[in-house]
Design a protein around this motif. Sequence first.
Motif, PDB file in Angstrom:
ATOM      1  N   VAL A  12      -4.884   1.966  -0.544  1.00  0.00           N
ATOM      2  CA  VAL A  12      -4.818   0.612  -1.079  1.00  0.00           C
ATOM      3  C   VAL A  12      -5.564   0.593  -2.412  1.00  0.00           C
ATOM      4  CG1 VAL A  12      -5.338  -1.826  -0.640  1.00  0.00           C
ATOM      5  CG2 VAL A  12      -4.784  -0.310   1.277  1.00  0.00           C
ATOM      6  N   GLU A  13      -4.912   0.111  -3.445  1.00  0.00           N
ATOM      7  CA  GLU A  13      -5.509   0.075  -4.772  1.00  0.00           C
ATOM      8  C   GLU A  13      -6.560  -1.032  -4.872  1.00  0.00           C
ATOM      9  OE1 GLU A  13      -1.784  -0.254  -6.940  1.00  0.00           O
ATOM     10  OE2 GLU A  13      -1.954   1.874  -7.486  1.00  0.00           O
ATOM     11  N   PRO A  14      -7.525  -0.887  -5.790  1.00  0.00           N
ATOM     12  CA  PRO A  14      -8.575  -1.901  -5.963  1.00  0.00           C
ATOM     13  C   PRO A  14      -7.985  -3.298  -6.193  1.00  0.00           C
ATOM     14  CG  PRO A  14      -9.119   0.055  -7.218  1.00  0.00           C
ATOM     15  CD  PRO A  14      -7.715   0.245  -6.710  1.00  0.00           C
ATOM     16  N   SER A  55     -14.128  -0.731  -6.374  1.00  0.00           N
ATOM     17  CA  SER A  55     -13.618  -0.340  -7.690  1.00  0.00           C
ATOM     18  C   SER A  55     -12.822   0.960  -7.640  1.00  0.00           C
ATOM     19  CB  SER A  55     -14.780  -0.199  -8.678  1.00  0.00           C
ATOM     20  OG  SER A  55     -15.688   0.782  -8.208  1.00  0.00           O
ATOM     21  N   GLU A  56     -12.785   1.624  -6.479  1.00  0.00           N
ATOM     22  CA  GLU A  56     -11.982   2.834  -6.315  1.00  0.00           C
ATOM     23  C   GLU A  56     -10.957   2.605  -5.214  1.00  0.00           C
ATOM     24  OE1 GLU A  56     -13.918   6.330  -4.707  1.00  0.00           O
ATOM     25  OE2 GLU A  56     -15.322   5.107  -3.588  1.00  0.00           O
ATOM     26  N   GLU A  57     -10.013   3.521  -5.116  1.00  0.00           N
ATOM     27  CA  GLU A  57      -8.992   3.380  -4.088  1.00  0.00           C
ATOM     28  C   GLU A  57      -9.610   3.462  -2.692  1.00  0.00           C
ATOM     29  OE1 GLU A  57      -6.139   6.364  -5.240  1.00  0.00           O
ATOM     30  OE2 GLU A  57      -5.075   4.884  -6.456  1.00  0.00           O
ATOM     31  N   LEU A  58      -9.059   2.687  -1.782  1.00  0.00           N
ATOM     32  CA  LEU A  58      -9.448   2.693  -0.372  1.00  0.00           C
ATOM     33  C   LEU A  58      -8.429   3.557   0.365  1.00  0.00           C
ATOM     34  CD1 LEU A  58     -10.926   1.585   2.173  1.00  0.00           C
ATOM     35  CD2 LEU A  58      -9.377  -0.386   2.040  1.00  0.00           C
ATOM     36  N   CYS A 114       0.846  -1.188   0.000  1.00  0.00           N
ATOM     37  CA  CYS A 114       0.000   0.000   0.000  1.00  0.00           C
ATOM     38  C   CYS A 114       0.883   1.240   0.000  1.00  0.00           C
ATOM     39  CB  CYS A 114      -0.951   0.006   1.197  1.00  0.00           C
ATOM     40  SG  CYS A 114      -0.155   0.189   2.798  1.00  0.00           S
ATOM     41  N   PHE A 115       0.262   2.380  -0.229  1.00  0.00           N
ATOM     42  CA  PHE A 115       0.941   3.659  -0.187  1.00  0.00           C
ATOM     43  C   PHE A 115       0.674   4.303   1.167  1.00  0.00           C
ATOM     44  CE2 PHE A 115       0.105   2.793  -4.617  1.00  0.00           C
ATOM     45  CZ  PHE A 115       1.282   3.164  -5.252  1.00  0.00           C
ATOM     46  N   ARG A 165      -4.808  -7.315   8.261  1.00  0.00           N
ATOM     47  CA  ARG A 165      -4.627  -6.963   6.848  1.00  0.00           C
ATOM     48  C   ARG A 165      -5.960  -6.455   6.348  1.00  0.00           C
ATOM     49  NH1 ARG A 165      -3.407 -12.834   4.469  1.00  0.00           N
ATOM     50  NH2 ARG A 165      -5.096 -13.945   5.503  1.00  0.00           N
ATOM     51  N   ILE A 166      -5.927  -5.736   5.236  1.00  0.00           N
ATOM     52  CA  ILE A 166      -7.151  -5.196   4.669  1.00  0.00           C
ATOM     53  C   ILE A 166      -7.142  -5.428   3.166  1.00  0.00           C
ATOM     54  CG2 ILE A 166      -6.276  -2.839   4.375  1.00  0.00           C
ATOM     55  CD1 ILE A 166      -9.115  -1.906   5.367  1.00  0.00           C
TER      56      ILE A 166
END
Length: 128
Positions: free
Chosen positions: A42-44, A99-102, A21-22, A93-94
């Motif tokens: 977190v990306e999709p 469909s969009e960034e979390l 993740c970023f 963890r997640i």
Amino acid sequence: MVPDWFVPGAAAAEFWTAERCFITELLNTSASPEVSLAIARVEPGVTTQLHCLAGVVERYVVRRGRGVLEVDGRRQPLMAGDQALIAAGAAQRITNDGSEELEFYCVCTPRFTPDCYVNLEDEGNETN
């Protein structure tokens, strides 16, 4: 003279982590050892690394998107506005199942330091 309670702002640059993740650290300084604040992105379709934080309690506050948080094997869907309290030492963890960034705030007490991070996937505990 600058007061000792002042912490100058720094350009908070987002960075990629091995956790998949970023992270953008908003507050993480030895001047404030009791707490740190970051934004995780977190990306999709991505599931973050199974890990725990030794001696650190972590709170998530979801800003946007949706996902499924797993803490000690129990799963809970999360969406914007939801919060989670993750006990020190809990496996977590997640997954971004949207469909969009979390994006979510990560509030750690005491503050996050790299030595508190324990990668549980390297220990053969991967269950996903």
